[in-house]
Write an enzyme that holds these catalytic residues in place. Structure first.
Site, PDB file in Angstrom:
ATOM      1  N   GLU A 169       0.861  -1.183   0.000  1.00  0.00           N
ATOM      2  CA  GLU A 169       0.000   0.000   0.000  1.00  0.00           C
ATOM      3  C   GLU A 169       0.890   1.222   0.000  1.00  0.00           C
ATOM      4  O   GLU A 169       2.044   1.149   0.382  1.00  0.00           O
ATOM      5  CB  GLU A 169      -0.839   0.037   1.285  1.00  0.00           C
ATOM      6  CG  GLU A 169      -1.852  -1.053   1.401  1.00  0.00           C
ATOM      7  CD  GLU A 169      -2.242  -1.277   2.859  1.00  0.00           C
ATOM      8  OE1 GLU A 169      -2.384  -0.290   3.592  1.00  0.00           O
ATOM      9  OE2 GLU A 169      -2.386  -2.450   3.241  1.00  0.00           O
ATOM     10  N   LYS A 214       2.117   4.692   1.547  1.00  0.00           N
ATOM     11  CA  LYS A 214       2.188   5.188   2.925  1.00  0.00           C
ATOM     12  C   LYS A 214       1.679   6.620   2.903  1.00  0.00           C
ATOM     13  O   LYS A 214       2.296   7.505   2.323  1.00  0.00           O
ATOM     14  CB  LYS A 214       3.630   5.144   3.415  1.00  0.00           C
ATOM     15  CG  LYS A 214       3.779   5.501   4.867  1.00  0.00           C
ATOM     16  CD  LYS A 214       5.143   5.081   5.371  1.00  0.00           C
ATOM     17  CE  LYS A 214       5.258   5.311   6.861  1.00  0.00           C
ATOM     18  NZ  LYS A 214       5.139   6.705   7.253  1.00  0.00           N
ATOM     19  N   ASP A 273       0.780  10.212   4.276  1.00  0.00           N
ATOM     20  CA  ASP A 273       1.486  11.036   5.247  1.00  0.00           C
ATOM     21  C   ASP A 273       0.515  11.999   5.921  1.00  0.00           C
ATOM     22  O   ASP A 273       0.159  13.023   5.380  1.00  0.00           O
ATOM     23  CB  ASP A 273       2.582  11.812   4.510  1.00  0.00           C
ATOM     24  CG  ASP A 273       3.745  12.092   5.423  1.00  0.00           C
ATOM     25  OD1 ASP A 273       3.736  11.577   6.558  1.00  0.00           O
ATOM     26  OD2 ASP A 273       4.657  12.818   5.011  1.00  0.00           O
ATOM     27  N   ARG A 313      -3.431   8.277  17.783  1.00  0.00           N
ATOM     28  CA  ARG A 313      -2.549   7.210  18.243  1.00  0.00           C
ATOM     29  C   ARG A 313      -1.982   7.520  19.626  1.00  0.00           C
ATOM     30  O   ARG A 313      -1.718   6.624  20.412  1.00  0.00           O
ATOM     31  CB  ARG A 313      -1.412   7.023  17.234  1.00  0.00           C
ATOM     32  CG  ARG A 313      -0.652   5.755  17.454  1.00  0.00           C
ATOM     33  CD  ARG A 313       0.392   5.536  16.379  1.00  0.00           C
ATOM     34  NE  ARG A 313       1.479   6.493  16.508  1.00  0.00           N
ATOM     35  CZ  ARG A 313       2.514   6.555  15.690  1.00  0.00           C
ATOM     36  NH1 ARG A 313       2.598   5.711  14.667  1.00  0.00           N
ATOM     37  NH2 ARG A 313       3.458   7.436  15.863  1.00  0.00           N
ATOM     38  N   TYR A 316      -6.697   1.785   6.191  1.00  0.00           N
ATOM     39  CA  TYR A 316      -5.816   0.709   5.723  1.00  0.00           C
ATOM     40  C   TYR A 316      -5.732  -0.516   6.627  1.00  0.00           C
ATOM     41  O   TYR A 316      -4.966  -1.425   6.352  1.00  0.00           O
ATOM     42  CB  TYR A 316      -4.400   1.233   5.467  1.00  0.00           C
ATOM     43  CG  TYR A 316      -3.844   2.051   6.619  1.00  0.00           C
ATOM     44  CD1 TYR A 316      -3.520   1.455   7.831  1.00  0.00           C
ATOM     45  CD2 TYR A 316      -3.631   3.409   6.477  1.00  0.00           C
ATOM     46  CE1 TYR A 316      -3.029   2.197   8.878  1.00  0.00           C
ATOM     47  CE2 TYR A 316      -3.133   4.168   7.520  1.00  0.00           C
ATOM     48  CZ  TYR A 316      -2.836   3.550   8.720  1.00  0.00           C
ATOM     49  OH  TYR A 316      -2.349   4.293   9.745  1.00  0.00           O
ATOM     50  N   LYS A 356      10.735   3.852   2.521  1.00  0.00           N
ATOM     51  CA  LYS A 356      10.600   5.295   2.279  1.00  0.00           C
ATOM     52  C   LYS A 356      11.307   5.702   0.997  1.00  0.00           C
ATOM     53  O   LYS A 356      12.448   5.306   0.771  1.00  0.00           O
ATOM     54  CB  LYS A 356      11.210   6.054   3.456  1.00  0.00           C
ATOM     55  CG  LYS A 356      10.441   5.804   4.742  1.00  0.00           C
ATOM     56  CD  LYS A 356       9.964   7.118   5.297  1.00  0.00           C
ATOM     57  CE  LYS A 356       9.420   6.963   6.691  1.00  0.00           C
ATOM     58  NZ  LYS A 356       9.479   8.192   7.439  1.00  0.00           N
ATOM     59  N   CYS A 386      16.903  46.109  10.628  1.00  0.00           N
ATOM     60  CA  CYS A 386      15.762  45.690   9.820  1.00  0.00           C
ATOM     61  C   CYS A 386      15.947  46.139   8.363  1.00  0.00           C
ATOM     62  O   CYS A 386      16.259  47.307   8.119  1.00  0.00           O
ATOM     63  CB  CYS A 386      14.490  46.287  10.406  1.00  0.00           C
ATOM     64  SG  CYS A 386      13.048  45.982   9.392  1.00  0.00           S
ATOM     65  N   CYS A 429      13.135  49.028   7.812  1.00  0.00           N
ATOM     66  CA  CYS A 429      13.062  50.298   8.545  1.00  0.00           C
ATOM     67  C   CYS A 429      14.366  50.619   9.269  1.00  0.00           C
ATOM     68  O   CYS A 429      14.448  51.637   9.965  1.00  0.00           O
ATOM     69  CB  CYS A 429      11.900  50.276   9.528  1.00  0.00           C
ATOM     70  SG  CYS A 429      12.210  49.231  10.962  1.00  0.00           S
ATOM     71  N   CYS A 454      12.252  42.601  14.438  1.00  0.00           N
ATOM     72  CA  CYS A 454      12.341  44.050  14.338  1.00  0.00           C
ATOM     73  C   CYS A 454      11.354  44.611  15.369  1.00  0.00           C
ATOM     74  O   CYS A 454      10.163  44.368  15.286  1.00  0.00           O
ATOM     75  CB  CYS A 454      11.952  44.529  12.947  1.00  0.00           C
ATOM     76  SG  CYS A 454      11.647  46.304  12.901  1.00  0.00           S
ATOM     77  N   CYS A 495       7.409  50.074  11.257  1.00  0.00           N
ATOM     78  CA  CYS A 495       8.053  49.253  10.231  1.00  0.00           C
ATOM     79  C   CYS A 495       7.008  48.872   9.165  1.00  0.00           C
ATOM     80  O   CYS A 495       6.026  48.196   9.480  1.00  0.00           O
ATOM     81  CB  CYS A 495       8.637  48.017  10.910  1.00  0.00           C
ATOM     82  SG  CYS A 495       9.505  46.908   9.811  1.00  0.00           S
TER      83      CYS A 495
HETATM   84  N1  NAD Z   1      11.382  15.435  11.767  1.00  0.00           N
HETATM   85  C1  NAD Z   1      11.217  15.139  13.045  1.00  0.00           C
HETATM   86  O1  NAD Z   1      11.612  15.862  13.944  1.00  0.00           O
HETATM   87  C2  NAD Z   1      10.512  13.897  13.390  1.00  0.00           C
HETATM   88  C3  NAD Z   1      10.243  13.579  14.719  1.00  0.00           C
HETATM   89  C4  NAD Z   1       9.541  12.420  14.992  1.00  0.00           C
HETATM   90  C5  NAD Z   1       9.148  11.592  13.965  1.00  0.00           C
HETATM   91  N2  NAD Z   1       9.438  11.941  12.682  1.00  0.00           N
HETATM   92  C6  NAD Z   1       9.077  11.104  11.564  1.00  0.00           C
HETATM   93  O2  NAD Z   1       7.889  10.443  11.806  1.00  0.00           O
HETATM   94  C7  NAD Z   1       8.005   9.117  11.380  1.00  0.00           C
HETATM   95  C8  NAD Z   1       7.834   8.210  12.550  1.00  0.00           C
HETATM   96  O3  NAD Z   1       6.575   8.328  12.849  1.00  0.00           O
HETATM   97  P1  NAD Z   1       5.652   7.117  13.102  1.00  0.00           P
HETATM   98  O4  NAD Z   1       6.042   6.423  14.337  1.00  0.00           O
HETATM   99  O5  NAD Z   1       4.297   7.696  12.964  1.00  0.00           O
HETATM  100  O6  NAD Z   1       5.966   6.107  12.007  1.00  0.00           O
HETATM  101  P2  NAD Z   1       5.796   6.169  10.493  1.00  0.00           P
HETATM  102  O7  NAD Z   1       5.035   7.350  10.055  1.00  0.00           O
HETATM  103  O8  NAD Z   1       7.110   5.955   9.894  1.00  0.00           O
HETATM  104  O9  NAD Z   1       4.941   4.862  10.274  1.00  0.00           O
HETATM  105  C9  NAD Z   1       3.850   4.454  11.039  1.00  0.00           C
HETATM  106  C10 NAD Z   1       2.620   5.128  10.640  1.00  0.00           C
HETATM  107  O10 NAD Z   1       2.421   5.078   9.252  1.00  0.00           O
HETATM  108  C11 NAD Z   1       1.091   5.376   9.022  1.00  0.00           C
HETATM  109  N3  NAD Z   1       0.650   4.760   7.765  1.00  0.00           N
HETATM  110  C12 NAD Z   1       0.447   5.444   6.612  1.00  0.00           C
HETATM  111  N4  NAD Z   1       0.027   4.649   5.649  1.00  0.00           N
HETATM  112  C13 NAD Z   1      -0.065   3.417   6.174  1.00  0.00           C
HETATM  113  C14 NAD Z   1      -0.472   2.178   5.636  1.00  0.00           C
HETATM  114  N5  NAD Z   1      -0.841   2.035   4.361  1.00  0.00           N
HETATM  115  N6  NAD Z   1      -0.463   1.123   6.461  1.00  0.00           N
HETATM  116  C15 NAD Z   1      -0.071   1.238   7.741  1.00  0.00           C
HETATM  117  N7  NAD Z   1       0.317   2.404   8.316  1.00  0.00           N
HETATM  118  C16 NAD Z   1       0.330   3.473   7.529  1.00  0.00           C
HETATM  119  C17 NAD Z   1       0.342   4.967  10.233  1.00  0.00           C
HETATM  120  O11 NAD Z   1      -0.260   6.113  10.785  1.00  0.00           O
HETATM  121  C18 NAD Z   1       1.380   4.475  11.167  1.00  0.00           C
HETATM  122  O12 NAD Z   1       1.136   4.847  12.490  1.00  0.00           O
HETATM  123  C19 NAD Z   1       9.349   8.929  10.780  1.00  0.00           C
HETATM  124  O13 NAD Z   1       9.266   9.098   9.396  1.00  0.00           O
HETATM  125  C20 NAD Z   1      10.122  10.068  11.384  1.00  0.00           C
HETATM  126  O14 NAD Z   1      11.103  10.488  10.523  1.00  0.00           O
HETATM  127  C21 NAD Z   1      10.107  13.057  12.398  1.00  0.00           C
HETATM  128 ZN    ZN Z   2      11.532  47.011  10.687  1.00  0.00          ZN
END
Ligand code: NAD
Ligand code: ZN
Length: 665
Positions: A111, A113, A115, A134, A222, A309, A403, A406, A421, A427
């Site tokens: 599937e 993923k 976001d 969650r 999903y 990913k 700035c 200004c 500023c 400004c």
């Molecule tokens: N940039 C940052 O500061 C920061 C901080 C924390 C986490 N993150 C990012 O968040 C992610 C970790 O988060 P996570 O624990 O939610 O894990 P994740 O997003 O990597 O994977 C788990 C989640 O994927 C989702 N998902 C989407 N499509 C799906 C599908 N078809 N089937 C099953 N699940 C599906 C679900 O919500 C599940 O909980 C990582 O990519 C991490 O890089 C980034």
């Molecule tokens: Zn200014």
């Protein structure tokens, strides 16, 4: 650093990033950087098992429950997913599966993923009962009212559905809707939202579901969870759920081998840019439910599924010039002006440099060859500098100290990344920014007046602040560029009409820092008129539900400014509304003054938001957790058992919906 120190440092850093990502919805590093740090920590912990800790970010889901909703325990835990970035890692995963299952046939469902923000929906007898985030995986926020505003979430199922089950998915913001929201925001002088994921997740946590309903959210599902669901494979379950009325994306595919999985990856690595929403990868799941059960879970993820990913797309180009922008609040944002380059299907000319620290960290200079990346953000960012290509005569970047608009010396508050500023009343972009905000749709909604006209009026010296709008005459406006007689009339009429806008929106329009739409409503309800609010101390403000120290401080300092008081006086004389209307007041009493109430469960006659509004209208305070300070627990059906036990042990009276209505009669 020795391994223990390194482990501790990484844990601390990752906890902080988790908090920024899941709770504040405002991450400061890319997902890739985050994942690499997590993998580094994982490797260190494996090599040094003596420092194991069950609260390490490697051992638990990164989210948290918030204080703004009822916390509800998940009947079935919600897990995260393991990540992989290469085909070798996927092949390793398949090997690990066979080590547990033996040499048996394994099929996979692939599937996309999605976001967004994870959600779990509970259905009973075909009705949507509850929607939980969650959270930390064990318990989540009850966001049912908000989720009910999403049109693709069925409230009533069709066909042959099981009596009770959970279905899981992702709340997302499709790209078109996201861009529309941002266009509107930019037009209204607000900073655009960073990316669809954080905006979707932030939307879900709004207190006012009417605002959620305005956001073009969607819910893609999903996974089914429950007993006796009537199928033996994940793929069949998806088909069934589709028949019951759920939005299950059609892209899901059954793959009989790892090669077929790879073909799916190849296809979507290219075609994902044609989808109406963002996807950052593919999720591969063992298809047989029996096999899933045998494989089980690690501390935070199923062994039977893995995320692959896609690489974020990068491009190399030249940084021609660094310029600086001043926002409505005076915040300075450095911008990299690039030699145009093609990246993920669009031409990129600018990239965000965030702040002075970011520039210093990467030692970014004009003339540098830089790597830009698009990782969900609309504005791409610079992730690296190719030092080997740096011109001989290159000079380090000196961040501006005055700035650009200004020339006032910039300030930077302790602990803040951004320079400001301070010349808020002199400004130009701050002045026009505040006027843009004042006239915007959700504030004074002045018809016939747009951003360009504001700039013109300001340039011609006709307005210096938003109060000046009300002194404009048609004769002054007509000579302006591109201003016809009719449009001048409309403008003056639109301004005159705006005096009818209710108090809470006037309060929002004033543009007090941190006082958004929701906070303005809360303050209007609590203080009823501007005079009471102007006299309020920080202490009294923080007594109001949802008002924290940061907001209180900002409100007090806004009203302390003599200039702001003058403007308010003027607006009052022009007839703007600075108190709640008779009708609004009539619904308000002090019957619950000084009382704190906790609301839990599902009610017969009222939505939970209505009940909360009644509490606040009657002067009470809504809290989400029970303590010795709680006056009443208003209990509906399906209230969490832990809430009841806690109330009983603290001697907090538990009352029904009917008893509550008697209280405010
Ligand atoms: N940039 C940052 O500061 C920061 C901080 C924390 C986490 N993150 C990012 O968040 C992610 C970790 O988060 P996570 O624990 O939610 O894990 P994740 O997003 O990597 O994977 C788990 C989640 O994927 C989702 N998902 C989407 N499509 C799906 C599908 N078809 N089937 C099953 N699940 C599906 C679900 O919500 C599940 O909980 C990582 O990519 C991490 O890089 C980034
Ligand atoms: Zn200014």
């Amino acid at each position: 650093m020795n391994p223990e120190e390194k482990i501790n440092a990484l844990r601390k850093e990752l906890h902080e990033h988790n908090y920024r990502y899941y709770v504040l919805d405002s991450p400061v590093i890319s997902d890739y950087e985050f994942d690499m740090k997590l993998k580094e920590l994982q490797a260190l912990e494996e090599a040094n098992p003596q420092f194991r800790d069950s609260s390490s970010p490697t051992m638990r889901v990164g989210g948290e429950v918030t204080k703004n909703f009822n916390t509800v325990a998940h009947e079935h835990r919600m897990y995260s997913l393991d990540n992989s970035y290469s085909r070798e890692e996927l092949a390793d995963w398949v090997q690990r599966i066979h080590r547990i299952l033996g040499e048996t046939r394994v099929e996979y469902t692939c599937e996309l993923k999605y976001d967004g923000a994870s959600i779990s929906l509970t259905y009973e007898n075909g009705h949507l009962l509850q929607a939980l985030t969650r959270g930390d995986g064990f318990q989540g926020d009850d966001v049912t009212t908000n989720v009910k505003t999403i049109r693709s979430v069925p409230l009533q199922l069709r066909g042959d559905f099981p009596p009770k089950f959970e279905i899981r998915g992702e709340i997302i913001l499709p790209l078109a809707g996201f861009e529309k929201m941002n266009e509107l925001r930019v037009k209204e002088g607000e900073d655009p939202y960073m990316n669809p994921r954080n905006t979707a997740s932030g939307s879900l946590k709004l207190q006012d579901s009417a605002l959620v309903a305005e956001r073009p959210l969607d819910c893609l599902l999903y996974a089914l969870v429950g007993r006796d669901l009537g199928a033996s494979t994940h793929f069949e379950l998806l088909n069934k759920a589709r028949e019951w009325g759920f939005k299950i994306p059609q892209e899901a595919e059954l793959c009989k081998s790892l090669d077929e999985v790879f073909a799916f990856l190849d296809h979507w690595d290219i075609h994902r840019h044609e989808l109406p929403y963002e996807t950052d990868g593919v999720v591969i799941k063992v298809n047989q439910l029996q096999q899933q059960e045998e494989l089980g879970y690690t501390a935070k993820s199923p062994r039977w599924a893995i995320a692959y990913k896609f690489k974020t797309e990068q491009a190399i180009t030249t940084l021609e010039k660094i310029t600086y922008q001043v926002g409505r609040t005076g915040a300075i944002t450095p911008v990299a002006n690039l030699k145009p380059v093609l990246l993920a299907g669009t031409t990129v000319k600018r990239a965000s440099l965030h702040n002075a620290d970011q520039i210093a960290k990467l030692d970014i200079r004009e003339g540098d060859t830089v790597m830009v990346e698009k990782g969900g953000e609309i504005i791409p960012k610079i992730v690296g500098v190719d030092l080997s290509k740096r011109p001989q005569d290159s000079e380090p970047t000196t961040y501006i100290d005055t700035c650009p608009e200004c020339h006032t010396p910039l300030e930077r508050k302790e602990g803040e990344a951004q320079h400001f500023c301070p010349n808020s009343t002199g400004c130009p972009p701050q002045i026009t920014g505040r006027i843009h905000h004042f006239i915007s749709r959700k504030a004074m909604d002045i018809e016939g007046l747009g951003a360009e006209t504001v700039e013109l009026l300001f340039k011609e010296g006709l307005i210096r602040n938003y109060a000046d709008l009300y002194t404009l005459t048609k004769e002054q406006v007509v000579p302006l560029e591109r201003m016809a007689d009719k449009s001048a009339e409309n403008l003056i009429h639109g301004i005159a009409e705006s005096v009818k806008i209710p108090f809470e929106r006037v309060l929002f329009a004033l543009g007090i820092r941190y006082v958004g739409e929701t906070v303005a409503k809360v303050l209007a309800r609590a203080y009823k008129n501007i005079d009471a609010l102007m006299e309020a101390s920080e202490e009294s403000l923080t007594q109001v539900n949802e008002i924290g120290g940061r907001i209180a401080e900002s409100v007090v300092s806004f009203f302390k400014e003599e200039k702001n008081r003058e403007i308010i006086e003027r607006l009052r004389n022009y007839g703007l509304k600075f108190s709640l209307s008779e009708e609004q007041l009539q619904n308000q009493t002090d019957r619950l003054k000084g009382k704190t109430l906790v609301v839990s469960g599902v009610f017969e006659n009222l939505e939970r938001t209505e009940l909360k509004k009644l509490i606040e209208d009657n002067g009470g305070k809504v809290s989400s957790s029970i303590s010795s300070k709680t006056s009443y627990l208003v209990a509906g059906n399906n209230m969490g058992p832990s809430k009841r036990t806690k109330a009983e042990s603290l001697g907090v009276p538990i009352i029904s919906e009917g008893e509550f209505m008697d209280l405010i009669k």
